[in-house]
Design an enzyme around this catalytic site. Structure first.
Site, mmCIF file in Angstrom:
data_model
loop_
_atom_site.group_PDB
_atom_site.id
_atom_site.type_symbol
_atom_site.label_atom_id
_atom_site.label_comp_id
_atom_site.label_asym_id
_atom_site.label_seq_id
_atom_site.Cartn_x
_atom_site.Cartn_y
_atom_site.Cartn_z
ATOM 1 N N CYS A 93 1.115 -0.982 0.019
ATOM 2 C CA CYS A 93 -0.062 -0.182 0.068
ATOM 3 C C CYS A 93 0.705 0.966 -0.031
ATOM 4 O O CYS A 93 1.844 1.551 -1.002
ATOM 5 C CB CYS A 93 -1.023 -0.180 1.422
ATOM 6 N N GLU A 183 -1.958 -9.080 4.311
ATOM 7 C CA GLU A 183 -1.476 -9.652 5.652
ATOM 8 C C GLU A 183 -2.819 -9.780 6.419
ATOM 9 O O GLU A 183 -3.369 -10.108 7.225
ATOM 10 C CB GLU A 183 -1.056 -8.627 6.574
#
Length: 535
Positions: A93, A183
């Site tokens: 990100c 994740e």
């Protein structure tokens, strides 16, 4: 003591934290793959990173925009170091955008007039070094910026339906980027992608284990505590402090002096049960100190949760300091060390000040054994579990032979019932009411065979009264809230789905047996947005 960089004999994944709410999940995923990982501030120095000789570097997500002045950057020289030493880098990100921007690409606000991409999103990946096939998968997005142009040598290996670049790679130098969050569990192939990156691309073996942690921490305790030093251990009665005490006891033997403080905030018959467990099952020498009157006097009039936690933390330390003075008279020297069962979630939520490894994170609450410690602390801390999660602590406890029935106990906060009574702890009969209601709740859970299915369950005393009807008479009595959650590590949690039969039974028992309670409610809030404890 016990920080990640002291665990030397392992493959290390260093995670640079840029403030993402998911950073700790990256750590969890690595550890689930038997790979040691640690979090350091995103703006740490390259020298600090080199201390760990990382095999992999991961750049976390974060709330900032890389093109805005003052946005966090990578440590100077990081990419050059990783390239020269063949250390693979994964940007997630914000981390991917930071990689792009730093290496010569461009990032800008996404989709003018449309906003970014958030939540579940279907993406298309290409067969590449990072992905094993051309396919579609559902991922979890949370970004308002997007990559416009790539640095030299990079290629696009994943896109979203809007055409956003969501995965990039440069296998020649070992740099990879994901615009989404692998994740989190909402990304269906996230663990598969991380595993592929760590094992197939980075070549890690996954050899880290709790036995490694135990051996290393015992060695560190030996190296820090001299042959003539004595150590005090703060026992709370919970799993964490008991495992920490057992570990230190194995390292230094009878020079460990365990102290259990009855602070007046314990559960029903907790003092008797805890002392019996330590003496009969753990075989640890324990001194019990009754500080209940002092603690309740100190808490009188305090309603703010942070103020209560700090007051409790300070008084605990004062009791240990006084005990150190008593020991000095017996052994001829004052103990310099204090053992605590501090865990990683305590550190994360308390968010220590700059200089620790969580600079970009926000404080949730001050745990009494972290943020609640007084500034004039006279002890050196020994915290062998400081960088572990609860399930990891239980594994170490099992290695040392701590009884299973003790390891399976639900967590109990150091501040005790003070954080389960909203407002002033000392008002009226709040403590007595809560103790009895909590005991009924817990015993009913055990009776229904649900105790081991639940991470933590407890009752909360609310600072309100409600109108009821008991014995054909109007009552205006207390309200008790019940909380039960499922979790792996305490960082996130879901409320436990009791069936109606159980809730009906436990509500009836509490209202019938605790005369000053006429209403019971059940908390169905997950973490986030709530925390597990109410304060």
């Amino acid at each position: 003591m016990g920080g990640p960089k002291q665990v030397l004999d392992r493959e290390a994944v260093v995670i640079l934290d840029y403030g993402s709410q998911y950073t700790q999940l990256i750590t969890r995923r690595c550890r689930e793959l038997s790979i040691f990982s640690e979090i350091v501030p995103g703006d740490t120095t390259l020298e600090r990173i080199k201390e760990d000789a990382p095999r992999v570097v991961i750049l976390s997500g974060g709330p900032n925009s890389v093109h805005v002045e003052g946005a966090p950057k990578v440590p100077e020289g990081l990419f050059e170091y990783c390239k020269e030493n063949h250390v693979p880098v994964l940007g997630i990100c914000y981390g991917m955008q930071l990689m792009v921007q730093t290496l010569g690409g461009s990032v800008s606000c996404a989709f003018k007039g449309e906003g970014g991409e958030y939540g579940h999103t279907s993406i298309a990946t290409k067969s590449s070094r990072l992905f094993q096939a051309d396919e579609e998968q559902t991922v979890w997005m949370s970004h308002g910026d997007e990559t416009k142009t790539l640095p030299e040598g990079f290629s696009v290996v994943g896109t979203s339906p809007k055409g956003t670049i969501v995965a990039i790679e440069n296998p020649g130098i070992g740099f990879y980027g994901l615009q989404y969050h692998p994740e989190v569990m909402h990304t269906e192939k996230g663990m598969e992608t991380l595993s592929h990156f760590l094992f197939k691309i980075a070549g890690l073996k996954g050899s880290w284990s709790m036995q490694n942690v135990f051996d290393e921490q015992v060695r560190l305790i030996h190296s820090k505590v001299g042959p003539g030093d004595h150590v005090i251990c703060a026992l709370s009665g919970g799993v964490d402090s008991a495992v920490a005490a057992t570990m230190v006891h194995k390292a230094i033997g009878d020079r460990l002096h365990c102290v259990f403080v009855d602070n007046g905030l314990l559960r029903y018959k907790e003092r008797e049960r805890v002392m019996d467990t330590f003496e009969k099952h753990l075989h640890l020498p324990v001194t019990c100190i009754d500080a209940s009157e002092r603690m309740l006097t100190r808490l009188k009039g305090l309603a703010d949760p942070e103020t209560k936690r700090k007051a409790i933390g300070e008084l605990f330390i004062r009791v240990f300091e006084e005990f150190a003075g008593v020991l000095e008279a017996k052994i001829g020297s004052k103990p310099r060390f204090l053992v605590q069962g501090t865990l990683y979630p305590d550190v994360i939520e308390s968010c220590p000040p700059p200089g620790t490894n969580l600079k970009h994170s926000h404080m949730i609450k001050s745990h009494h054994n972290v943020g609640g410690l007084p500034e004039d602390l006279k002890f050196e801390l020994i915290e062998p579990l400081r960088w572990l999660f609860k399930d990891e602590v239980r594994k170490i406890g099992a290695l040392m032979g701590v009884p299973k029935q003790f390891l399976s106990r639900h967590p109990f906060p150091g501040p005790g019932l003070a954080v389960r009574i909203l407002g002033d702890v000392t008002v009226g009969s709040a403590l007595e009411v809560l103790r009895l209601a909590d005991e009924i709740y817990t015993s009913t859970i055990r009776e229904f065979g649900l105790y081991d299915d639940i991470w933590q369950a407890f009752a909360v005393f609310l600072p309100v009264k409600s109108v009821g009807v008991q014995g054909d008479q109007r009552t205006h009595s207390h309200v008790i809230a019940l909380r039960a959650v499922c979790s792996a590590d305490g960082m996130t949690a879901d409320w436990y789905p009791f069936d109606g039969k159980f809730l009906k039974e436990v509500s009836s028992r509490i209202c019938n047996k605790v005369k000053s309670v006429n209403r019971v409610v059940y908390d169905i809030t997950s973490k986030p947005p709530g925390t597990i404890e109410w304060e």
